[in-house]
Design a protein around this motif. Structure first.
Motif, PDB file in Angstrom:
ATOM      1  N   UNK A   1      14.848   1.340  67.461  1.00  0.00           N
ATOM      2  CA  UNK A   1      14.856   1.928  66.318  1.00  0.00           C
ATOM      3  C   UNK A   1      15.970   1.114  65.673  1.00  0.00           C
ATOM      4  N   UNK A   2      15.979   1.311  64.107  1.00  0.00           N
ATOM      5  CA  UNK A   2      17.009   0.580  63.299  1.00  0.00           C
ATOM      6  C   UNK A   2      18.469   1.146  63.784  1.00  0.00           C
ATOM      7  N   UNK A   3      19.529   0.256  63.732  1.00  0.00           N
ATOM      8  CA  UNK A   3      20.978   0.746  63.659  1.00  0.00           C
ATOM      9  C   UNK A   3      21.082   1.851  62.550  1.00  0.00           C
ATOM     10  N   UNK A   4      21.917   3.042  62.796  1.00  0.00           N
ATOM     11  CA  UNK A   4      21.996   3.973  61.910  1.00  0.00           C
ATOM     12  C   UNK A   4      22.773   3.575  60.674  1.00  0.00           C
ATOM     13  N   UNK A   5      23.997   2.625  60.912  1.00  0.00           N
ATOM     14  CA  UNK A   5      24.613   2.211  59.619  1.00  0.00           C
ATOM     15  C   UNK A   5      23.865   1.204  59.062  1.00  0.00           C
ATOM     16  N   UNK A   6      22.984   0.562  59.587  1.00  0.00           N
ATOM     17  CA  UNK A   6      22.249  -0.496  58.919  1.00  0.00           C
ATOM     18  C   UNK A   6      21.095   0.244  58.095  1.00  0.00           C
TER      19      UNK A   6
ATOM     20  N   UNK B   1      18.715   1.593  52.896  1.00  0.00           N
ATOM     21  CA  UNK B   1      18.424   2.500  51.716  1.00  0.00           C
ATOM     22  C   UNK B   1      19.305   2.340  50.488  1.00  0.00           C
ATOM     23  N   UNK B   2      20.302   2.129  50.511  1.00  0.00           N
ATOM     24  CA  UNK B   2      21.425   1.702  49.541  1.00  0.00           C
ATOM     25  C   UNK B   2      20.848   0.575  48.691  1.00  0.00           C
ATOM     26  N   UNK B   3      20.439  -0.662  49.363  1.00  0.00           N
ATOM     27  CA  UNK B   3      19.919  -2.009  48.739  1.00  0.00           C
ATOM     28  C   UNK B   3      18.633  -1.658  48.028  1.00  0.00           C
ATOM     29  N   UNK B   4      17.719  -0.525  48.642  1.00  0.00           N
ATOM     30  CA  UNK B   4      16.253  -0.425  47.838  1.00  0.00           C
ATOM     31  C   UNK B   4      16.721   0.535  46.860  1.00  0.00           C
TER      32      UNK B   4
ATOM     33  N   UNK C   1      21.381 -11.928  61.510  1.00  0.00           N
ATOM     34  CA  UNK C   1      20.529 -11.581  62.954  1.00  0.00           C
ATOM     35  C   UNK C   1      20.571 -10.021  63.091  1.00  0.00           C
ATOM     36  N   UNK C   2      21.305  -9.364  62.005  1.00  0.00           N
ATOM     37  CA  UNK C   2      21.289  -7.948  62.360  1.00  0.00           C
ATOM     38  C   UNK C   2      20.035  -7.444  62.032  1.00  0.00           C
ATOM     39  N   UNK C   3      18.702  -7.919  61.739  1.00  0.00           N
ATOM     40  CA  UNK C   3      17.680  -7.247  61.475  1.00  0.00           C
ATOM     41  C   UNK C   3      16.716  -8.246  61.541  1.00  0.00           C
ATOM     42  N   UNK C   4      15.116  -8.048  61.902  1.00  0.00           N
ATOM     43  CA  UNK C   4      14.201  -8.710  61.919  1.00  0.00           C
ATOM     44  C   UNK C   4      13.434  -8.291  60.688  1.00  0.00           C
ATOM     45  N   UNK C   5      13.060  -9.412  60.028  1.00  0.00           N
ATOM     46  CA  UNK C   5      12.301  -9.242  58.715  1.00  0.00           C
ATOM     47  C   UNK C   5      11.017 -10.012  58.914  1.00  0.00           C
TER      48      UNK C   5
END
Length: 284
Positions: free
Chosen positions: A89-94, A99-102, A185-189
């Protein structure tokens, strides 16, 4: 010797209307009758991965399923139930940050929610705006939630294995570059359909799902044939014993395999899936 065949769905065995050809069904049935392990590995949820195969329930039940671009892997059915083999799962804070970015970018946020409990697998796509007109979207399991941004940012929604941000095709590359610069590298896009980007935990991709399946069934990854058509398929195509990119892949994806150990096959319209399986699976 090929012991496991894994394949993407949309653009690989499914057309734009989520239809699978009779020849592809025949090929999958032959693989199962031959005793091979067969798996779908896609960006879809587990439930949506099975929907196009509803007319062939025994075949669908016999398939291993990787969903959410590798974030979740489940076994073939046994007495009507599937076993969860792998979950990320995605990190909770990430998740809150995305969501804020969106919200701030005025993008449609789609959260791919997954859980498994005593009653089995529960899945739902929650989206902040209408998905009417979006390719491969809509129907059962899709819920528009105008409070989605706020609830995600407040931590009221558990971090999912995958989210999608609908940017539109014209903005996709710009938003991809911005997120990669911001998040590193905090997320795979990645992306599979040009009007949206998909975000998963940083160490998750379709190769992760393939490796989880290989470990589960007890074979060597060199004994796998994997077929796909999208940018998000490239990690598993590179990891496989034999990786095949469909000829109908987007031009930028076709360009990206130059110099890589990935074979180019025929298109979906040319029954590329069945053609390549017949080429590499002896006695089919």
């Amino acid at each position: 010797m090929i012991e496991l065949v894994a394949f993407d769905l949309d653009g690989t065995v499914l057309d734009g209307e989520s239809r699978v050809s009779a020849q592809s069904i025949d090929t999958i049935q032959k693989l199962l009758h031959k005793g091979l392990y067969v798996a779908t590995i896609s960006g879809r949820s587990i439930r949506r991965s099975q929907e196009p195969l509803a007319a062939w329930p025994e075949l669908a039940a016999a398939l291993y399923v990787g969903g959410y671009n590798g974030g979740v892997v489940v076994s073939a059915e046994n007495a009507g139930h599937r076993t969860l083999l792998h979950e990320e799962r995605l990190d909770g804070e990430l998740f809150k940050e995305l969501a804020t970015f969106s919200r701030d970018g005025d993008f449609n946020l789609i959260c791919c929610l997954f859980s498994q409990g005593g009653e089995g697998i529960c899945e739902e796509y929650r989206h902040s705006r209408s998905v009417a007109g979006l390719e491969a979207f809509g129907g059962a399991g899709f819920v528009q939630d105008e409070t989605l941004y706020a609830r995600a940012i407040a931590g009221e929604i558990a971090a999912p294995p995958k989210i999608m941000i609908v940017t539109g095709e014209a903005q996709r590359e710009e938003v991809l570059a911005e997120l990669r610069a911001r998040l590193g590298d905090r997320v795979y896009i990645t992306w599979a359909i040009p009007d949206r980007i998909e975000l998963m935990p940083p160490h998750v991709d379709k190769a992760v799902a393939l490796n989880a399946l290989v470990r589960e069934v007890g074979i060597d990854i060199t004994d796998t044939l994997v077929i796909g058509d999208g940018d998000n398929d490239l990690p598993m195509l590179q990891a496989a014993g034999i990786g095949v990119l469909m000829g109908n892949a987007k031009p930028e994806v076709l360009q990206s395999i130059k110099g890589k150990d990935i074979e180019l096959g025929p298109s979906l319209q040319e029954e590329g899936f069945s053609t390549m399986v017949a080429r590499y699976v002896a006695g089919l």
